[in-house]
Design an enzyme around this catalytic site. Sequence first.
Site, mmCIF file in Angstrom:
data_model
loop_
_atom_site.group_PDB
_atom_site.id
_atom_site.type_symbol
_atom_site.label_atom_id
_atom_site.label_comp_id
_atom_site.label_asym_id
_atom_site.label_seq_id
_atom_site.Cartn_x
_atom_site.Cartn_y
_atom_site.Cartn_z
ATOM 1 C CG HIS A 46 -1.982 -1.030 1.195
ATOM 2 N ND1 HIS A 46 -2.977 -1.066 0.249
ATOM 3 C CD2 HIS A 46 -2.201 -2.099 2.009
ATOM 4 C CE1 HIS A 46 -3.770 -2.101 0.469
ATOM 5 N NE2 HIS A 46 -3.314 -2.754 1.538
ATOM 6 C CG ASP A 175 -8.212 -5.603 4.455
ATOM 7 O OD1 ASP A 175 -9.000 -4.907 3.812
ATOM 8 O OD2 ASP A 175 -6.973 -5.452 4.406
#
Length: 259
Positions: A46, A175
């Site tokens: 990320h 997540d």
Amino acid sequence: MMINNLKKKLMNGEPAIGTFVGINSQEVAWILAGAGYDFLMVDYEHGGMSIETVGQQMMAIKTTDCTPLLRVPTNSYENVKKGLDSGAHGLMFPMTNNAEQAKDSVSYFNYPPKGIRGFGPTRANTFYTKTKEYMEFAEDQLLLIVQIESKEAVENIDEILQVEGVEVAFIGPFDLSFSLGVNGDTTNPLVLEAIDKVLAACERHGVIPGIMTNKSQIQGHLEQGFKFLIFGTDASSLYRSATADVELFNELKNTTIQP
């Protein structure tokens, strides 16, 4: 002799703390590496860094006692090869949902005969000046971490953790909450039940449990038996420190300076 201090600590049953590095800066990595963390997890998934910057960050971290780790963007041969050749002492594989993906990770991660990693470790062996030392290091000192962050992964957790070569199972609660349909609610009973299931599987299969933590949860995570803990990010640490300084200044300004 090259030694992975983090892996040695974990294999001795000791807990370890690290943080994510997402800022595209070797200087930030270097400063944080000197702060006392057991490891830094450079977030190539990320973060905004290129593989060139990743290599520079690895070199900076290795000037300290901190262990450099890397989260690869995806589980691919190219990402694993580049990541390890950059000098990382271990890799995190995101979204590991089944045993086949875990087996692929182990294969890409290891040189033959254990796997299919191609030789060319560049920064990892100081550009071929320490090849013998690195090959001995790569044999058993690198750390392989699978990330458990989906309903599917939890359902397949025993099969995943039975794969030889998987050493750490790291839970991504945020997540995981989305995958379970309780978006962002990391303390929802569904998420907590899934976490307990992963912890129990780690115990059964001799895999080290890890999790993303914070100031309010870290004591509970340690009491639960988590050994591999990632506390926030480089950006959140910088922001917390800066805002605390500004708040202190504003408090003193308003109470000590007379109009």
